[in-house]
Design a protein around this motif. Structure first.
Motif, PDB file in Angstrom:
ATOM      1  N   GLN A  97       5.454   4.247   6.438  1.00  0.00           N
ATOM      2  CA  GLN A  97       4.072   3.816   6.496  1.00  0.00           C
ATOM      3  C   GLN A  97       3.847   2.611   5.573  1.00  0.00           C
ATOM      4  O   GLN A  97       3.237   1.626   5.949  1.00  0.00           O
ATOM      5  CB  GLN A  97       3.230   4.996   6.043  1.00  0.00           C
ATOM      6  N   HIS A  98       4.348   2.739   4.354  1.00  0.00           N
ATOM      7  CA  HIS A  98       4.329   1.588   3.454  1.00  0.00           C
ATOM      8  C   HIS A  98       5.708   0.971   3.564  1.00  0.00           C
ATOM      9  O   HIS A  98       6.702   1.613   3.214  1.00  0.00           O
ATOM     10  CB  HIS A  98       4.037   2.026   2.023  1.00  0.00           C
ATOM     11  N   ARG A 353      -7.075  -2.116  -0.571  1.00  0.00           N
ATOM     12  CA  ARG A 353      -7.803  -1.223  -1.465  1.00  0.00           C
ATOM     13  C   ARG A 353      -7.010  -0.890  -2.722  1.00  0.00           C
ATOM     14  O   ARG A 353      -7.578  -0.634  -3.765  1.00  0.00           O
ATOM     15  CB  ARG A 353      -8.225   0.048  -0.736  1.00  0.00           C
ATOM     16  N   SER A 413      -4.622   9.484  -7.238  1.00  0.00           N
ATOM     17  CA  SER A 413      -4.076  10.687  -6.612  1.00  0.00           C
ATOM     18  C   SER A 413      -4.884  11.131  -5.399  1.00  0.00           C
ATOM     19  O   SER A 413      -4.604  12.166  -4.832  1.00  0.00           O
ATOM     20  CB  SER A 413      -3.984  11.809  -7.645  1.00  0.00           C
ATOM     21  N   SER A 415      -6.116  10.849  -1.419  1.00  0.00           N
ATOM     22  CA  SER A 415      -5.465  10.410  -0.186  1.00  0.00           C
ATOM     23  C   SER A 415      -6.127   9.111   0.281  1.00  0.00           C
ATOM     24  O   SER A 415      -7.215   8.756  -0.162  1.00  0.00           O
ATOM     25  CB  SER A 415      -5.579  11.477   0.892  1.00  0.00           C
ATOM     26  N   GLY A 416      -5.428   8.429   1.158  1.00  0.00           N
ATOM     27  CA  GLY A 416      -5.891   7.108   1.577  1.00  0.00           C
ATOM     28  C   GLY A 416      -7.331   7.100   2.065  1.00  0.00           C
ATOM     29  O   GLY A 416      -8.118   6.233   1.697  1.00  0.00           O
TER      30      GLY A 416
ATOM     31  N   GLU B 338       9.826  10.813  -5.205  1.00  0.00           N
ATOM     32  CA  GLU B 338       8.749  11.769  -4.987  1.00  0.00           C
ATOM     33  C   GLU B 338       9.201  12.918  -4.118  1.00  0.00           C
ATOM     34  O   GLU B 338       9.820  12.728  -3.085  1.00  0.00           O
ATOM     35  CB  GLU B 338       7.548  11.077  -4.342  1.00  0.00           C
TER      36      GLU B 338
HETATM   37  N1  LIG Z   1       2.666  10.853  -7.089  1.00  0.00           N
HETATM   38  C1  LIG Z   1       1.781  11.569  -6.415  1.00  0.00           C
HETATM   39  N2  LIG Z   1       1.245  12.641  -7.002  1.00  0.00           N
HETATM   40  C2  LIG Z   1       0.356  13.380  -6.347  1.00  0.00           C
HETATM   41  N3  LIG Z   1      -0.049  13.143  -5.095  1.00  0.00           N
HETATM   42  C3  LIG Z   1       0.467  12.102  -4.463  1.00  0.00           C
HETATM   43  C4  LIG Z   1       1.391  11.252  -5.098  1.00  0.00           C
HETATM   44  N4  LIG Z   1       1.744  10.302  -4.249  1.00  0.00           N
HETATM   45  C5  LIG Z   1       1.048  10.514  -3.148  1.00  0.00           C
HETATM   46  N5  LIG Z   1       0.279  11.601  -3.276  1.00  0.00           N
HETATM   47  C6  LIG Z   1      -0.569  12.161  -2.269  1.00  0.00           C
HETATM   48  O1  LIG Z   1       0.025  11.905  -1.045  1.00  0.00           O
HETATM   49  C7  LIG Z   1      -0.918  11.736  -0.036  1.00  0.00           C
HETATM   50  C8  LIG Z   1      -0.523  10.678   0.889  1.00  0.00           C
HETATM   51  O2  LIG Z   1      -0.232   9.531   0.182  1.00  0.00           O
HETATM   52  P1  LIG Z   1      -0.184   8.166   0.911  1.00  0.00           P
HETATM   53  O3  LIG Z   1       0.109   7.147  -0.124  1.00  0.00           O
HETATM   54  O4  LIG Z   1       0.716   8.281   2.061  1.00  0.00           O
HETATM   55  O5  LIG Z   1      -1.693   8.000   1.309  1.00  0.00           O
HETATM   56  P2  LIG Z   1      -2.291   8.106   2.737  1.00  0.00           P
HETATM   57  O6  LIG Z   1      -3.176   9.261   2.768  1.00  0.00           O
HETATM   58  O7  LIG Z   1      -1.196   8.097   3.653  1.00  0.00           O
HETATM   59  O8  LIG Z   1      -3.159   6.805   2.798  1.00  0.00           O
HETATM   60  P3  LIG Z   1      -2.773   5.423   3.467  1.00  0.00           P
HETATM   61  O9  LIG Z   1      -2.137   5.754   4.738  1.00  0.00           O
HETATM   62  O10 LIG Z   1      -4.072   4.783   3.665  1.00  0.00           O
HETATM   63  O11 LIG Z   1      -1.924   4.741   2.502  1.00  0.00           O
HETATM   64  C9  LIG Z   1      -2.193  11.461  -0.754  1.00  0.00           C
HETATM   65  O12 LIG Z   1      -3.099  12.470  -0.395  1.00  0.00           O
HETATM   66  C10 LIG Z   1      -1.898  11.557  -2.217  1.00  0.00           C
HETATM   67  O13 LIG Z   1      -2.839  12.424  -2.818  1.00  0.00           O
END
Ligand SMILES: Nc1ncnc2c1ncn2[C@@H]1O[C@H](COP(=O)(O)OP(=O)(O)OP(=O)(O)O)[C@@H](O)[C@H]1O
Ligand SMILES: Nc1ncnc2c1ncn2[C@@H]1O[C@H](COP(=O)(O)OP(=O)(O)OP(=O)(O)O)[C@@H](O)[C@H]1O
Ligand SMILES: [Mg+2]
Ligand SMILES: [Mg+2]
Lengths: 515, 340, 372, 322
Positions: A97-98, A353, A413, A415-416, B338
């Motif tokens: 995704q990233h 963001r 911490s 979610s996106g 992670e």
């Molecule tokens: N180091 C971490 N510690 C705790 N939670 C984490 C950590 N890294 C990611 N998360 C959790 O993982 C989930 C997903 O992370 P991610 O970065 O993929 O965001 P996302 O919800 O996919 O948003 P986007 O797609 O917009 O980047 C988030 O809900 C976040 O709380």
């Protein structure tokens, strides 16, 4: 696009099977006994809200995470994946995704990284690598310049590099995590063509997206995750956007924005012949003119990389203007600093963001006052008022339904989707005359999109002038009152929403001349 | 749709982009030639001194560079050098063999590098703190365990590299040196080659820029960092060994005198590239040599004024010409695999 | 939801507060203990008596009122230097130049102290302090401005400016500001007038009180003012700061100046409270200790105080240790390093004492290097 | 460091002699003046039968007073303090402890304090002799000095004497003199600078190196030893003993005899004849050791003549402090 209305691929041999995958993160059960089957030559779509556990599951299948429980079978063999390397040698390639690309390196360097062909002494023959990348890109129709540096490339091309990376490693199971989140419709379509081409050659694909339309057009089969559990497998032929959304979120979702006719008032934003440079001092905004009136949503549609980012940054004072004029109401703000513009009641939902919108180590409450901390009641004579900041936090979290354990939680911490809500809450909870929203719903699940769209419309109805910049044609068409199409650094055409058909806007975005 | 990005033509643009560096380089070469014509002996002496003084600095800078290229900040260069210097000296005292002592100095550096790797990779400690721990520890240990009155059989002496040493100016400066000086020059070029032309270098840079990208293609980030930081420690140990086995021949408490920190500055100055670091170290050594030479020439200024010269010059060059440099993106951040 | 009675809640809150306090101090305490144990092993290895060494160390640091005073005197400049480094860290700047700023502050305070005669103490002493601090601030301005306007990395420029500061102060003390008292051949400034001297209140140096005050003010600025919010925002995410309308350039320069001011004050306090003049070699190493202390204190202004006291106590007690137990003072460096190690590697300590902690207080200076 | 008390008596008792030494910033084993002061103190302690003799190393210049106090608190009655930097702290301690005798090595006494004896030396004279020796031995007509910082007056005195001594032999001699450009805290502990500076001078023809600056100077001596045909001269103590690595080139050292000076002063204290004000210790050249035969007789004669001239005042070193 897809003419496969029946689940023909179900008969094909199973190339990947996950049984009872469970993954626990501190406080979150990200995957809960998930079963999954992937057939040869199949495109399997995964749906789910933000935080449903899709990326986690894919990271497990690609060897990045180790599951707490469950089995993975690849091509009939029970495997234990200790690292992505283990998955790669079994033909599993993942596009994260990233993006996992090194920005300062070239395309070829990124492609060969970790699978380099070397001569004596570890010497890398970069010409040879370039040649092989060219070869691959020709073979699969993924055109790319191997010597380009990643950070100079638009995201669409970066994604291409990711796919080539997987193909270079001879992956026949390809996992794409939200590949279309950052793509324009055209780029998405090209990607789908590529996907079909790949499946025709025997590659199997798992594909994650939040865009229900895409799912219905490209997927052979759809798996929906909710709260870490697989809650259903459905087929496109028997699904609609609404049914999918309901399955995902667990409630009915109104997909169509419900809005009254606009009542535009006086002009709030006026831009004349704007010119802006990018980081490399190339002129990317070339004589852009537009105006936005109160009570209307003007959507700037355009393929990414046509100067939208630089345009918005210049408008909000983050980037110097080299030519033209910007007026907000009667004030010229062409060369104003961000603080001045923001103080003219201009709200800005930034495209990036993570970079601009939030200070990750700050609490949610602190982030919610990021551009108002110096105002009463948040501070008095340069001294912060913690109580007021906390109260503001509690109110906004409730009002905007930010899912966070507390207002003291670090924004990083969340979610996106929730991160985005924090930004939206901050920007819309103050007196606003002009709202500049750049890609406000990128990567966000349908439930959250619904919420943000409603907020934007509510602002318009309250008399705010809204400048929406989006590469998402659906978003543009459902929100806009007028559509300004941006191409090559300027607005080629502004259409009232009634005249803005999908085809017409699409053609304009692609740069074709009208009349 | 636009498919081709604007490619970076490094070869042709390089000179334009680095025009100030190029200009300075030309001016320096010109001045040296002129100076040599006017007074060959002094010019040779000054340049030889330049090379000598740059040697521990460039080795220290290479240590910092290889660590940071893999994503680990090393501000413990000073301490690693000091430990290398100390143990090399002790080995020289008790074993009486310069080469064995050299090996032990490098080994000492390697151990200190390993310690930094352990702290920053395994324990995920803040890297600035890890380096500071090493610095204090080295001062404490070497200070506490140093016994004075120890003497050695001597130090590395210069040897000429055959006919090369006969070239005017260049010969006496570059080809008539003790072994560690030669080693330093070779290491600069080897490291440059390794970093930019080999698999190891590509992986090291990837780990320093974007560790999770490296991880997802099967590169072991931890291992890469461990090895690079340990090699970095070896280079610092070598720099320390230079001080006790080649530069001086004896040990003194705190004898690194801030060279580890200067090395850090030189690494940044050289924009995290071995050749750049070499140039920066050379510039630095040159200002030192010139500062001494000014005193030799009886310039009637307080030594404090002349003594500030290298530092002020560095600031000026940095502010005026070199400007912003971009460190490896992931440096300083412990890599957390992670959910792993 | 909250059906608890008020008193119950108070108890709960107190318990929570105590638990939090324990979590805060348990790691440093255990780290100090481990530092002493490892130091003791080294002492044993080298044939010394750890108990008598530590006994003497403790006696030299806290055994008598005079010893305590010396500990406080040692801690005072260390607090200032630690605050200076910590403050800059908060803005994402790594100020290795506290040493130079401190020297400049020390020499300028001396100048104000010896060159102006006839002022009442109530004006003279604060004036010297203030001008010393401002001189430090000015010296901090240089790397700040160089960074914003030319991009020159503050790590390089502050290292260089340290050397320059040594040279400037040496020159002043041996040249224009030299003590011309007949018979004096030493490079040093004249003694400052009594009106510029910072007295001791009993055994507590005024400077120490000022240092505590400075810590409170630094903390207050950082966490309770809009300026502090801006500084921390710039330190954590300068793009977001820019987006929020904060003038990053101004904050970078200002932070360096405040950092320099704190360091300069440290120098001034040294001059006015302890040395009574500026003399080259009298302020050595404090700025570098400031880095250690800022890190030991987890870059929190309040954390800096115990860290500085710890180091100050070891410095104050080490001569007693050498006198009574014959142990060289360098052993305290080893102990310091070990303590810093365990404070930072709190995973180890937490495992040892079975504490489940949050990551909140983990020291990370991720922006301390690459900056903006 | 130190020795254990032998009897029940303790410091401060009538008739008991306890001698304490406080170093300048630096270590007791610095192969330089801290070390030779300590050697002299130990020797003196033995000769007068002191009960205790101990030292404390100063790590921070601000601790001078506190370190002295360690000894006065324990009833020590003779305290040796080292280095001009401690002059002030010594004077203050002396005022507070009028019964204690203080010996201030290198501490020139502007005004005499009854219980302080400044053990000072004519460093310029020792330097002058070194200059004469250097100029006499030089083939190239270029000699050099590699020095600690000019902030330390004895270093300047050595060098000024050296310059004038060399010129007295050969008015056209080229003399390269360099002070360490860093601050006090590094000027004496930077042997690498000493070495490279010496080499830079040697590369320009210098064939006699006078290394005067603690370990910085020692670095210069060792460097000189690695060059054929280059002589070197040490400083402070007879460096033949302290820097064996320099044997190949070390023809002599410009010494100030600290140990005998301390022994003399301690004895005088015991005998109730403790002098106040400045007490000049002997300064001159150390033996030639193995290079005895390398020094021509006329040079030896010249040195003798010069020494006599310096003593009776007929030769001036040209050094003018202040
Ligand atoms: N180091 C971490 N510690 C705790 N939670 C984490 C950590 N890294 C990611 N998360 C959790 O993982 C989930 C997903 O992370 P991610 O970065 O993929 O965001 P996302 O919800 O996919 O948003 P986007 O797609 O917009 O980047 C988030 O809900 C976040 O709380
Ligand atoms: N590294 C991590 N550490 C802790 N928790 C995590 C981590 N990664 C994910 N999570 C948790 O697991 C849950 C699932 O996250 P995941 O990234 O799989 O969601 P997702 O379905 O990909 O969401 P999105 O649609 O936003 O990408 C999240 O709610 C988050 O709380
Ligand atoms: Mg995801
Ligand atoms: Mg997402």
């Amino acid at each position: 696009m897809s003419d496969r209305l029946s689940p023909i691929a179900d008969d094909a041999p199973i190339v990947l099977e996950a049984k009872g995958i469970t993954k626990q993160f501190p406080g979150v059960l990200a995957n809960d006994q998930v079963d999954l089957v992937l057939h040869r030559g199949e495109i399997l779509a995964m749906l789910g809200e933000n935080g449903a556990g899709k990326s986690t599951l894919m990271s497990i299948l690609s060897g990045l995470y180790t599951p707490d429980a469950g089995e993975i079978w690849i091509k009939g063999e029970h495997v234990t994946l200790h690292s992505p390397g283990d998955a790669i040698i079994r033909g599993v390639g993942m596009v994260y995704q990233h993006f996992q690309l090194v920005p300062v390196m070239t395309v070829a360097e990124n492609v060969i990284l970790g699978a380099e062909v070397v001569k004596a002494g570890g010497y890398i023959d970069i010409r040879e690598a370039n040649r092989r990348v060219r070869e691959l890109s020709k073979q699969y129709g993924l055109e790319i310049d191997p010597t380009a540096v990643i950070e100079d490339l638009p995201v669409g091309l970066q994604q291409r590099v990711e796919i080539i990376k997987a193909l270079y490693r001879q992956a026949d199971i390809l996992i794409l995590d939200e590949p279309t989140a950052v793509l324009t419709p055209q780029e998405s379509n090209e990607l789908f063509q590529i996907m079909h081409q790949l499946t025709a050659q025997g590659v199997s694909i798992i594909f994650i997206t939040h865009k229900l339309k895409e799912v219905l057009t490209v997927a052979d089969r759809i798996v929906v995750l909710r709260g870490g559990k697989a809650v259903g497998t459905v087929y496109p032929a028997e699904s609609t956007e609404a049914s999918l959304a309901e399955l995902m979120v667990g409630r009915k979702v109104i997909l169509q924005v419900d809005k009254k006719r606009a009542q535009p008032g006086k002009t709030v934003l006026k831009i004349e012949n704007l010119e802006v440079l990018d980081e490399r001092k190339h002129k990317v905004v070339k004589g852009l003119s537009l105006d936005v009136r109160e009570g209307e949503i003007l959507a700037v549609a355009g393929v990414q990389g046509n100067g939208q980012r630089e345009f918005v940054e210049a408008l909000t004072g983050l980037r110097p203007v080299v030519g033209g004029h910007i007026f907000i109401e009667d004030e010229e703000t062409t060369h104003s600093i961000p603080r001045k513009i923001s103080e003219l009641d201009v709200a800005h939902i930034p495209e990036d963001r993570e970079k601009h919108g939030l200070v990750m180590p700050y609490s949610v409450a602190d982030n919610l006052v990021l551009n108002r901390y110096f105002h009463e009641p948040f501070s008095h004579r340069a001294v912060l008022n913690r109580d007021a900041i906390a109260e503001n936090g509690r109110n906004l979290v409730k009002e905007f339904d930010v899912r966070t354990p507390s207002i003291e939680t670090h924004a990083g911490s969340l979610s996106g989707g929730n991160k985005q809500k924090v930004i939206v809450a901050r920007e819309l909870s103050r007196p606003v005359k002009l709202l500049v929203a750049n890609q406000p719903t990128r990567g966000i699940d349908v439930g959250s999109i619904e919420f943000i769209h409603n907020q934007i419309v509510a602002q318009r109805d309250a008399g705010v002038a809204v400048l929406l910049v989006s590469a998402e044609l659906d978003e543009v068409l459902s929100l806009a009152d007028r559509v300004a199409v941006m191409f090559d650094g300027h607005i080629v055409k502004t259409l009232p929403i009634e005249e803005a058909t999908r085809e017409r806007v699409g053609l304009l975005m692609a740069g074709s001349e009208e009349e | 749709m636009e498919l081709t990005a604007v490619p970076r033509k490094i070869s042709t643009n390089w000179f334009i982009k680095n025009r100030w560096l190029v200009l300075i380089f030309i001016i320096i070469i010109g001045s040296i030639a002129y100076a040599y014509a006017v007074n060959g002996r002094v010019t040779t002496a000054v340049l030889a001194s330049t090379l000598r003084q740059s040697t521990p600095l460039v080795l220290g800078a290479l240590c910092g560079l290889i660590c940071e290229r893999s994503g680990v900040i090393n501000i413990g260069i000073e301490g690693q050098m000091l430990m290398g210097a100390f143990l090399a000296f002790m080995a020289n005292v008790y074993l009486g063999n310069l080469w064995v002592a050299l090996a032990i100095g490098i080994l000492a550096g390697a151990l200190m590098g390993l310690l930094l790797a352990f702290m920053s990779v395994t324990l995920k400690m803040d890297q600035i703190i890890g380096g500071t721990v090493i610095n204090i520890l080295a001062i404490g240990l070497t200070g506490y365990f140093y016994i004075s009155g120890l003497t050695t059989q001597g130090k590395f002496q210069p040897f000429a590299l055959g006919p090369l040493a006969e070239i005017p100016l260049i010969g006496p400066v570059f080809f008539k040196n003790p072994p560690i000086t030669y080693m330093a020059i070779v290491i600069v070029f080897v490291l440059h080659y390794v970093l930019f032309y080999t698999r190891w270098g590509l992986r090291t840079r990837a780990v320093g820029e974007h560790p999770s990208a490296a991880d997802t293609v099967g590169i072991n980030v931890y291992k890469m960092r461990y090895i690079n930081v340990t090699i970095g420690g070896m280079l610092a140990g070598l720099a320390g060994a230079f001080l006790t086995l080649e530069g001086v021949g004896t040990f003194e408490r705190g004898m690194t005198n801030g060279r580890g920190f200067l090395a850090l500055a030189i690494m940044i100055f050289g924009k995290w590239t071995p050749l750049g670091a070499w140039g920066a170290a050379f510039l630095f050594g040159f200002t030192y040599a010139i500062q001494t030479q000014l005193q030799f020439m009886g310039v009637n200024l307080p030594p404090q004024f002349i003594g500030s010269l290298p530092y002020i010059l560095t600031i000026l060059v940095l502010a005026g010409f070199v400007g912003r440099s971009r460190p490896p993106a992931a440096e300083g951040k412990p890599y957390e695999k992670e959910g792993g | 939801m909250a059906t608890d009675t008020t008193s119950n809640e108070t108890v709960n809150r107190t318990a929570r507060y105590l638990r939090k306090a324990w979590q805060g101090i348990s790691v440093p305490l255990v780290a100090v203990l481990l530092g002493l144990i490892i130091g003791a092993l080294l002492l044993l290895v080298s044939g010394a008596q750890p108990l008598s060494a530590y006994g003497a160390l403790f006696e030299g640091a806290f055994g008598t009122p005079a010893a305590i005073q010396r500990t406080l005197e040692k801690a005072t400049p260390l607090i200032f230097a630690g605050l200076a480094v910590a403050f800059a860290f908060k803005a994402g700047l790594f100020n290795i130049g506290a040493q130079g700023q401190l020297l400049i502050g020390a020499v300028v305070a001396a100048y104000v102290g010896f060159s102006i005669q006839g002022l009442p103490a109530i004006i003279h002493a604060p004036l010297a302090l203030l001008i010393g601090g401002l001189a430090g601030a000015l010296y901090g301005f240089i790397p700040g401005a160089l960074k914003t306007y030319t991009g020159a990395h503050e790590v390089i420029t502050t290292i260089m400016l340290n050397y320059v500061a040594i040279n400037i102060t040496d020159y002043l003390a041996d040249g224009p500001w030299k003590d011309m008292t007949p018979g004096n051949i030493v490079a040093r400034t004249p003694k400052i007038f009594p009106s510029a001297v910072l007295p001791s209140l009993g055994n507590i140096p005024t400077g120490f009180i000022l240092a505590l005050l400075a810590a409170v003010v630094a903390w207050w600025i950082l966490y309770r003012t809009t300026l502090g919010y801006e500084i921390r925002t710039v330190g954590l995410n300068s793009s977001a700061a820019q987006y929020a309308g904060i003038r990053v350039a101004k904050i970078v320069i200002l932070s360096m100046m405040i950092s320099g001011f704190l360091a300069g004050m440290g120098g001034a306090v040294e001059t006015q409270g302890i040395n009574g003049r500026f003399q080259p070699g009298f302020n050595t190493g404090i700025g570098f200790d400031g880095i250690t202390i800022a890190l030991l204190g987890k870059t929190n202004p309040f954390g800096v105080i115990p860290a500085a006291l710890l180091l100050g106590a070891m410095r104050a007690g080490s001569s007693k240790m050498q006198f009574s137990a014959g142990v060289a003072p360098e052993i305290t460096d080893v102990i310091t390093a070990v303590i810093l190690f365990f404070v930072a590697a709190d995973i180890i300590v937490k495992t040892l004492i079975r504490q489940r902690g949050t990551d909140d207080d983990k020291v990370t200076l991720s922006t301390g290097w690459s900056g903006h | 460091g130190g020795q254990k008390p032998a009897a029940e008596k303790k410091c401060g008792d009538e008739g008991v002699i306890c001698i304490g030494l406080v170093t300048d910033v630096g270590k007791i084993d610095d192969k330089s003046f801290n070390q030779s002061s300590w050697e002299g103190t130990q020797q003196a302690a033995k000769e007068v039968g002191a009960l205790e003799v101990k030292y404390v190393e100063t790590t921070d210049a601000k601790d001078y007073a506190a370190n002295i106090k360690q000894f006065t608190d324990q009833g020590y009655n003779i305290i040796v303090t080292i280095g001009f930097g401690m002059g002030e702290a010594t004077a203050e301690a002396a005022a507070a402890n009028p019964k204690v005798h203080f010996i201030g090595v290198d501490q020139f006494q502007g005004e005499a304090i009854p219980n302080v004896a400044g053990l000072v030396f004519h460093e310029d004279q020792a330097g002058y002799l070194a200059g004469v020796l250097a100029a006499s031995m030089s083939q190239s007509g270029v000699v050099a000095s590699v020095l600690g910082t000019n902030l330390v007056p004895p270093v300047v005195a050595f060098n000024e004497g050296y310059l004038n001594g060399a010129r007295s032999v050969n008015p056209n001699i080229k003399i390269i003199d360099t002070y360490h450009p860093g601050g006090l805290d590094v000027a004496f502990t930077d042997p690498e600078w000493g070495a490279t500076t010496a080499q830079q001078a040697i590369d320009q023809g210098a064939d006699v190196i006078f290394g005067a600056g603690g370990n910085t100077g020692n670095g210069a001596l060792i460097q000189a030893a690695g060059n054929e045909g280059v002589w070197c001269i040490g400083v402070d103590t007879d460096q033949w003993e302290t820097v064996p690595e320099a044997h190949p080139c070390l023809i002599s050292s410009a010494v100030k005899l600290i140990p005998p000076g301390i022994v003399d002063l301690v004895k005088m204290s015991k005998d109730g004849k403790f002098p106040s004000g400045n007490y000049f210790g002997a300064a001159g050249l150390a033996p030639f050791h193995d290079h005895e035969s390398a020094i021509p007789q006329e040079v030896k004669d010249l040195l003798e003549k010069t020494k006599a001239g310096l003593l009776d005042g007929s030769i001036s070193t040209g050094y003018n402090p202040g």
